[in-house]
Motif scaffolding. Sequence first.
Motif, PDB file in Angstrom:
ATOM      1  N   GLY A 103       0.796  -1.233   0.000  1.00 15.51           N
ATOM      2  CA  GLY A 103       0.000   0.000   0.000  1.00 15.51           C
ATOM      3  C   GLY A 103       0.825   1.277   0.000  1.00 15.51           C
ATOM      4  O   GLY A 103       0.324   2.338   0.382  1.00 15.51           O
ATOM      5  N   ASN A 104       2.100   1.196  -0.410  1.00 12.59           N
ATOM      6  CA  ASN A 104       2.929   2.408  -0.342  1.00 12.59           C
ATOM      7  C   ASN A 104       3.770   2.636  -1.616  1.00 12.59           C
ATOM      8  O   ASN A 104       4.798   3.311  -1.569  1.00 12.59           O
ATOM      9  N   GLU A 105       3.300   2.108  -2.733  1.00  9.72           N
ATOM     10  CA  GLU A 105       4.062   2.291  -3.981  1.00  9.72           C
ATOM     11  C   GLU A 105       4.179   3.775  -4.354  1.00  9.72           C
ATOM     12  O   GLU A 105       5.239   4.236  -4.779  1.00  9.72           O
ATOM     13  N   ALA A 106       3.059   4.516  -4.223  1.00  9.53           N
ATOM     14  CA  ALA A 106       3.092   5.930  -4.642  1.00  9.53           C
ATOM     15  C   ALA A 106       4.122   6.702  -3.827  1.00  9.53           C
ATOM     16  O   ALA A 106       4.853   7.553  -4.370  1.00  9.53           O
ATOM     17  N   GLU A 107       4.217   6.390  -2.534  1.00 12.75           N
ATOM     18  CA  GLU A 107       5.146   7.099  -1.655  1.00 12.75           C
ATOM     19  C   GLU A 107       6.593   6.709  -1.961  1.00 12.75           C
ATOM     20  O   GLU A 107       7.506   7.535  -1.844  1.00 12.75           O
TER      21      GLU A 107
END
Length: 275
Positions: free
Chosen positions: A51-55
């Motif tokens: 859940g943290n690819e964008a970051e």
Amino acid sequence: TSVPSLALNAGNRIPQLGFGVFLIKPEVTQQAVEEALEVGYRHIDTATGYGNEAEVGAAVRASGIPREEVFVTTKLKNDHHAAGDIEGAFQRSLDALDLGYIDLYLIHWPMPKNDVYVETWRTFTGFTSDGRAKSIGVSNFKIPHLQRIIDETGVTPAVNQVELHPTFQQRELRAFHEQHGIETEAWAPLGQGRYDVFSLPPIVAAAEAHGVTSAQVVLRWHVQTGLIALPKSSSKDRMRENLESAGFELTADQMAAIDDLDQNVRLAADPDDMN
Ligand code: NAD
């Protein structure tokens, strides 16, 4: 500290120490990855499921480090295996990361009970031809799973990312990898806090001999064994400590003493049992 790298079967090189972002909350991921890059990591391991690819992508872009100097891995989520959704899932990962391409795209788990991983792998083999992925690989695959995808598609994964630490060294699997030119990535390289790897006597003895920490000894053992280790930490001091494990060398005796800690006992989930 310069981290050694290995050549993958598609030709691109992967640094043997990567920063893993499993269980790092999205709100703090960008800062953690920026710190990891500042400390010197050039390899980040994420997954759609984290859940943290964008970051992760935002941190790489904000760092100002040239794109080609950072190696980024992400993984297909387990419920995206179903035929038809794999292409969409891959494109969403590309969009979320927003880094132009993905260095390494992995099947996160084989999910053998669903028995579609061969078709999933066949779809993966299309992702390298247009450069959207530099390399493709798998994670949590056992020998029969690897044998099937190789036999049925003719394409060998670049890596297999598996649970691997001093009491679970995956020797049989590593021998298979060696025969096929597959690199081994170690998740839970420090035992994931499931046992006190840091107090095992051969590790403490080597740490004292070199004036380093037990964590550094374990990570150096991974690298010197020829593995790619993915330690995770949210603390910048520990990120640095872990990266600096590349800066010394264990003796053959110290390596052998750590090799002897293998009990061939898995601590986390067995890939065959995943639903
Ligand atoms: P890990 O072995 O890296 O353990 C992390 C734990 O070790 C944390 O609790 C951290 O506080 C502690 N730690 C880190 N550095 C330390 C140090 N220098 N001294 C003392 N304690 C220290 O295990 P992990 O986080 O599960 O795995 C690392 C990475 O592997 C993940 O972030 C992820 O990228 C990947 N992973 C992949 C899968 C998969 O199925 N493919 C599964 C789990 C993890």
